[in-house]
Enzyme design. Sequence first.
Site, mmCIF file in Angstrom:
data_model
loop_
_atom_site.group_PDB
_atom_site.id
_atom_site.type_symbol
_atom_site.label_atom_id
_atom_site.label_comp_id
_atom_site.label_asym_id
_atom_site.label_seq_id
_atom_site.Cartn_x
_atom_site.Cartn_y
_atom_site.Cartn_z
ATOM 1 N N PRO A 157 -7.810 31.189 17.930
ATOM 2 C CA PRO A 157 -7.879 31.280 19.421
ATOM 3 C C PRO A 157 -6.659 31.143 20.100
ATOM 4 C CG PRO A 157 -9.043 29.398 18.542
ATOM 5 C CD PRO A 157 -8.716 30.216 17.378
ATOM 6 N N ASN A 158 -6.271 31.974 21.014
ATOM 7 C CA ASN A 158 -5.352 31.785 21.929
ATOM 8 C C ASN A 158 -3.876 32.451 21.460
ATOM 9 O OD1 ASN A 158 -6.522 30.785 24.257
ATOM 10 N ND2 ASN A 158 -6.854 28.878 22.887
ATOM 11 N N ARG A 177 3.177 32.707 27.100
ATOM 12 C CA ARG A 177 2.958 31.423 27.822
ATOM 13 C C ARG A 177 3.574 30.306 26.997
ATOM 14 N NH1 ARG A 177 -0.002 34.527 30.508
ATOM 15 N NH2 ARG A 177 -2.006 34.424 31.151
ATOM 16 N N TYR A 181 5.666 27.258 21.782
ATOM 17 C CA TYR A 181 5.374 28.119 20.730
ATOM 18 C C TYR A 181 6.181 29.374 20.419
ATOM 19 C CZ TYR A 181 0.909 25.843 20.909
ATOM 20 O OH TYR A 181 -0.316 24.930 20.778
ATOM 21 N N ASN A 205 -4.035 30.902 10.316
ATOM 22 C CA ASN A 205 -3.710 30.002 11.482
ATOM 23 C C ASN A 205 -4.962 29.998 12.299
ATOM 24 O OD1 ASN A 205 -2.914 28.389 13.579
ATOM 25 N ND2 ASN A 205 -1.155 29.629 14.007
ATOM 26 N N ALA A 245 -6.597 25.951 17.351
ATOM 27 C CA ALA A 245 -7.285 24.665 17.749
ATOM 28 C C ALA A 245 -8.505 24.339 16.925
ATOM 29 C CB ALA A 245 -7.846 24.748 18.950
ATOM 30 N N HIS A 286 -8.912 21.722 14.284
ATOM 31 C CA HIS A 286 -9.040 20.040 14.511
ATOM 32 C C HIS A 286 -10.624 19.904 14.758
ATOM 33 C CE1 HIS A 286 -4.933 20.537 14.484
ATOM 34 N NE2 HIS A 286 -4.751 21.427 15.555
ATOM 35 N N ASP A 307 -16.346 25.257 5.633
ATOM 36 C CA ASP A 307 -17.419 25.670 4.741
ATOM 37 C C ASP A 307 -17.244 27.204 4.441
ATOM 38 O OD1 ASP A 307 -18.366 23.095 5.050
ATOM 39 O OD2 ASP A 307 -20.194 23.666 6.237
ATOM 40 N N GLU A 320 -3.137 27.224 5.241
ATOM 41 C CA GLU A 320 -3.155 26.873 6.566
ATOM 42 C C GLU A 320 -1.806 26.823 6.986
ATOM 43 O OE1 GLU A 320 -4.727 23.138 7.094
ATOM 44 O OE2 GLU A 320 -4.191 22.760 9.140
ATOM 45 N N HIS A 329 0.794 26.720 10.529
ATOM 46 C CA HIS A 329 0.808 26.263 12.087
ATOM 47 C C HIS A 329 2.471 26.589 12.378
ATOM 48 C CE1 HIS A 329 -2.971 24.520 12.129
ATOM 49 N NE2 HIS A 329 -2.831 24.209 11.101
ATOM 50 N N LEU A 330 2.308 27.157 13.672
ATOM 51 C CA LEU A 330 3.666 27.496 14.340
ATOM 52 C C LEU A 330 4.373 26.076 14.536
ATOM 53 C CD1 LEU A 330 2.537 29.917 16.711
ATOM 54 C CD2 LEU A 330 4.311 30.420 15.021
ATOM 55 N N SER A 331 3.733 25.045 15.036
ATOM 56 C CA SER A 331 4.312 23.762 15.687
ATOM 57 C C SER A 331 3.882 22.783 14.417
ATOM 58 C CB SER A 331 3.373 23.437 16.963
ATOM 59 O OG SER A 331 2.379 23.245 16.498
ATOM 60 N N ARG A 355 2.705 16.070 17.187
ATOM 61 C CA ARG A 355 2.130 16.252 18.437
ATOM 62 C C ARG A 355 1.020 15.248 18.808
ATOM 63 N NH1 ARG A 355 0.867 22.337 19.394
ATOM 64 N NH2 ARG A 355 0.793 21.622 21.322
ATOM 65 N N ARG A 370 -4.522 16.439 17.046
ATOM 66 C CA ARG A 370 -3.928 17.458 16.271
ATOM 67 C C ARG A 370 -3.501 17.091 14.740
ATOM 68 N NH1 ARG A 370 -3.288 21.799 20.080
ATOM 69 N NH2 ARG A 370 -2.582 21.145 22.056
HETATM 70 O O1 CA2 Z 1 1.068 25.348 15.983
HETATM 71 C C1 CA2 Z 1 0.017 26.101 15.806
HETATM 72 O O2 CA2 Z 1 0.079 27.093 15.169
HETATM 73 C C2 CA2 Z 1 -1.512 25.624 16.349
HETATM 74 O O3 CA2 Z 1 -2.291 26.251 15.431
HETATM 75 C C3 CA2 Z 1 -1.537 26.349 17.656
HETATM 76 C C4 CA2 Z 1 -2.744 26.183 18.443
HETATM 77 C C5 CA2 Z 1 -3.083 24.623 18.230
HETATM 78 O O4 CA2 Z 1 -4.234 24.278 19.169
HETATM 79 C C6 CA2 Z 1 -2.829 23.931 16.957
HETATM 80 O O5 CA2 Z 1 -3.156 22.517 17.272
HETATM 81 C C7 CA2 Z 1 -1.575 24.516 16.543
HETATM 82 C C8 CA2 Z 1 -2.711 26.721 19.748
HETATM 83 C C9 CA2 Z 1 -2.446 28.150 20.047
HETATM 84 C C10 CA2 Z 1 -2.432 28.470 21.485
HETATM 85 O O6 CA2 Z 1 -1.117 29.358 21.371
HETATM 86 C C11 CA2 Z 1 -0.875 29.702 22.700
HETATM 87 C C12 CA2 Z 1 0.093 30.592 22.615
HETATM 88 C C13 CA2 Z 1 0.711 30.917 23.967
HETATM 89 C C14 CA2 Z 1 0.336 30.295 24.928
HETATM 90 C C15 CA2 Z 1 -0.624 29.401 24.995
HETATM 91 C C16 CA2 Z 1 -1.087 28.903 23.909
#
Ligand code: CA2
Length: 145
Positions: A11-12, A19, A24, A75, A78, A81, A88, A99, A101-103, A108, A112
């Site tokens: 998601p997202n 954004r 990110y 990836n 959210a 978490h 499963d 797994e 993750h960008l961040s 954080r 998370r």
């Molecule tokens: O660091 C990551 O890759 C995450 O999976 C990114 C998720 C976050 O909930 C995880 O804790 C860590 C969020 C992705 C949201 O991506 C956005 C991109 C642009 C603007 C807003 C959100």
Amino acid sequence: MAHKILVLNGPNLNLLGTREPEVYGTDTLDDIVGDLRKLAEGQGIELRDYQSNSEGALIDALHEARGWAAGVVFNPGAFTHTSVALRDAISATELPVVETHLSNVHAREEFRHHSYISAVCVGVVAGFGRESYRLAFDALISHLQ
Ligand code: CA2
């Protein structure tokens, strides 16, 4: 050995580059997947990618991957978490999943720090931005060889 790899994003992540660039970065998901496509092409690997904001669609993609993929760069956003269901699904596929993750989720907010899926993945890469995906892809290919 020819491999087929799924790059799966939750998601997202479709909003990347539009954004919150301070968290990110400015790269889009297409840029990131494009990196992996080049890497895959150079090694004769078939890469398919899929992004969804829906937990059920991600679970379906994992189930389908069982029929064709050798492994998955994932990836889960959210859902990392929150989702026992994704954990499963990964267990059920018995596919190697990295797994990704960008961040650096551990630097954080506390919510998370816990991942439901790490324990059923072959490894975790976090904190290197766009590079996380390349590292995860390379690690997955090494794991498969
Ligand atoms: O660091 C990551 O890759 C995450 O999976 C990114 C998720 C976050 O909930 C995880 O804790 C860590 C969020 C992705 C949201 O991506 C956005 C991109 C642009 C603007 C807003 C959100």
